[in-house]
Design a protein around this motif. Structure first.
Motif, short mmCIF file in Angstrom:
data_model
loop_
_atom_site.label_atom_id
_atom_site.label_comp_id
_atom_site.label_asym_id
_atom_site.label_seq_id
_atom_site.Cartn_x
_atom_site.Cartn_y
_atom_site.Cartn_z
N ARG A 131 26.06 -14.94 18.92
CA ARG A 131 27.18 -15.11 19.69
C ARG A 131 28.09 -16.11 18.90
NH1 ARG A 131 23.45 -15.82 23.64
NH2 ARG A 131 23.34 -17.69 23.39
N HIS A 132 27.59 -16.86 18.08
CA HIS A 132 28.26 -17.80 16.98
C HIS A 132 28.99 -17.01 15.87
CE1 HIS A 132 28.08 -21.93 18.22
NE2 HIS A 132 27.43 -21.37 19.05
N PHE A 133 28.01 -15.96 15.26
CA PHE A 133 28.64 -15.13 14.26
C PHE A 133 29.76 -14.16 14.83
CE2 PHE A 133 24.00 -15.10 12.09
CZ PHE A 133 24.38 -16.36 11.59
N LEU A 134 29.54 -13.85 16.08
CA LEU A 134 30.59 -12.88 16.71
C LEU A 134 32.01 -13.47 16.76
CD1 LEU A 134 28.75 -10.71 19.05
CD2 LEU A 134 29.97 -9.83 17.06
N LYS A 135 31.78 -14.77 17.48
CA LYS A 135 33.05 -15.58 17.62
C LYS A 135 33.41 -16.28 16.60
CE LYS A 135 34.74 -18.95 21.08
NZ LYS A 135 34.20 -19.67 22.37
N PHE A 157 28.91 -3.36 8.31
CA PHE A 157 29.21 -4.55 7.55
C PHE A 157 30.31 -5.38 8.19
CE2 PHE A 157 28.21 -1.60 3.93
CZ PHE A 157 26.64 -1.83 4.04
N SER A 158 31.15 -4.88 9.30
CA SER A 158 32.03 -5.34 9.91
C SER A 158 31.82 -6.28 11.07
CB SER A 158 33.33 -4.34 10.50
OG SER A 158 33.87 -3.55 9.17
N ALA A 159 30.42 -6.16 11.50
CA ALA A 159 29.83 -6.57 12.71
C ALA A 159 30.33 -8.31 13.03
CB ALA A 159 28.44 -6.61 12.93
N PHE A 160 30.45 -8.93 11.64
CA PHE A 160 30.69 -10.46 11.83
C PHE A 160 31.74 -10.66 10.80
CE2 PHE A 160 26.18 -10.30 12.88
CZ PHE A 160 26.29 -10.39 14.21
N SER A 161 32.83 -11.49 11.02
CA SER A 161 33.71 -12.11 10.21
C SER A 161 32.82 -12.63 8.95
CB SER A 161 34.62 -12.90 10.58
OG SER A 161 35.65 -13.44 9.67
N ALA A 193 31.95 0.52 -2.15
CA ALA A 193 33.05 1.10 -1.25
C ALA A 193 33.03 0.74 0.24
CB ALA A 193 33.42 2.39 -1.42
N ALA A 194 31.90 0.95 0.83
CA ALA A 194 32.20 0.76 2.25
C ALA A 194 32.03 -0.75 2.53
CB ALA A 194 30.74 1.35 2.75
N ILE A 195 31.37 -1.45 1.90
CA ILE A 195 31.53 -3.03 2.19
C ILE A 195 32.79 -3.56 1.94
CG2 ILE A 195 30.74 -4.02 -0.08
CD1 ILE A 195 28.62 -5.56 1.67
N SER A 196 33.53 -2.94 0.84
CA SER A 196 34.84 -3.39 0.49
C SER A 196 35.86 -3.01 1.62
CB SER A 196 35.39 -2.76 -0.56
OG SER A 196 34.53 -3.04 -1.92
N VAL A 197 35.87 -1.88 2.11
CA VAL A 197 36.57 -1.63 3.39
C VAL A 197 36.13 -2.31 4.47
CG1 VAL A 197 37.10 0.46 5.14
CG2 VAL A 197 36.75 0.83 2.63
N ALA A 198 35.08 -2.81 4.91
CA ALA A 198 34.52 -3.72 5.65
C ALA A 198 35.20 -5.11 5.49
CB ALA A 198 33.21 -3.83 5.70
N TRP A 199 35.13 -5.45 4.28
CA TRP A 199 35.82 -6.93 4.20
C TRP A 199 37.45 -6.85 4.38
CZ3 TRP A 199 39.57 -8.19 0.49
CH2 TRP A 199 39.76 -9.73 0.20
N LEU A 200 38.08 -5.75 3.86
CA LEU A 200 39.55 -5.62 4.06
C LEU A 200 39.85 -5.46 5.58
CD1 LEU A 200 40.38 -3.14 1.33
CD2 LEU A 200 41.20 -5.38 1.78
N LYS A 201 38.91 -4.73 6.25
CA LYS A 201 39.15 -4.61 7.86
C LYS A 201 39.05 -6.44 8.31
CE LYS A 201 37.11 -1.45 10.48
NZ LYS A 201 35.87 -0.41 11.15
N GLY A 202 37.86 -6.96 7.90
CA GLY A 202 37.81 -8.11 8.51
C GLY A 202 38.91 -9.25 8.23
N THR A 203 39.84 -8.80 7.17
CA THR A 203 40.59 -10.01 6.78
C THR A 203 41.98 -9.82 7.97
OG1 THR A 203 41.83 -8.37 5.46
CG2 THR A 203 40.26 -9.88 4.26
N GLY A 204 42.08 -8.49 8.29
CA GLY A 204 43.08 -8.45 9.28
C GLY A 204 44.62 -8.24 8.30
N ALA A 205 44.24 -7.88 7.21
CA ALA A 205 45.44 -7.90 6.63
C ALA A 205 46.03 -6.27 6.24
CB ALA A 205 45.25 -8.48 5.13
#
Length: 194
Positions: free
Chosen positions: A28-32, A103-107, A162-174
């Motif tokens: 729950r904390h990782f998600l939030k 990889f995008s499961a948690f910020s 490559a996949a983890i980089s896309v997940a990171w970019l997704k997580g930034t919201g940028a």
């Protein structure tokens, strides 16, 4: 009672209950709040003290690895579906999308995973999950290489990054979904045969 007898024993019910409560609270904390959340807050929500948390999970990475293990069932189910496709190139593409979602499961999740994959530290609990995913990715890459759709020089580790980089970019919201799709296309063009 000998040490051997104690090793074969199931953990006490309260120990199991505390571990389950910690995993639920951590998820729950990782998600939030992301993977950098306060571990003391996780312990408090689970109804245990920090000492109990650290007895079960001595490091943040250990707790994160345990939470990811509970979530890995989704990835394993996706892998089973993808394996049934019969098209190695499509299977690789869908596997990379499944990794992005995982990889995008948690910020903040991509950073500790990349660190674990890069360091290859056997004491880091995140190393094994990374190795497992990299090995699976390598299998998809090799299958697509056998059909002539992926360059011989491409490695599973490259596409893991490559996949983890896309997940990171997704997580930034940028970046928006259109930009992510263009990045995915660039990646596919990069690993595909010319």
């Amino acid at each position: 009672m000998s040490a051997g007898t104690q090793q074969g024993r199931k953990p006490r019910a309260d120990v199991q209950r505390n571990r389950a409560a910690l995993l639920d609270a951590a998820q729950r904390h990782f998600l939030k709040y992301g993977v950098g959340t306060s571990l003391e807050a996780v312990a408090k929500e689970a109804g245990v003290g920090p000492g109990t948390l650290y007895r079960h999970f001595p490091t943040r990475e250990a707790l994160l690895a345990a939470v990811l293990q509970t979530r890995s069932e989704e990835l394993v189910a996706r892998q089973a579906e993808i394996t049934q496709l019969g098209d190695a190139c499509k299977a690789l593409e869908q596997w990379l999308r499944a990794l992005e979602e995982y990889f995008s499961a948690f910020s903040g999740l991509p950073e500790p995973l990349m660190a674990a994959a890069r360091a290859q530290d056997p004491d880091n609990p995140l190393t094994l999950p990374c190795d497992t995913v990299i090995t699976a990715t390598e299998e998809y890459v090799q299958a697509a290489q056998r059909t002539g759709h992926v360059r011989a020089s491409v490695k599973g580790y490259d596409l893991f990054l490559a996949a983890i980089s896309v997940a990171w970019l997704k997580g930034t919201g940028a970046v928006d979904e259109d930009s992510l799709d263009r990045l995915r296309a660039l990646t596919a063009n990069g690993y595909g045969q010319a």
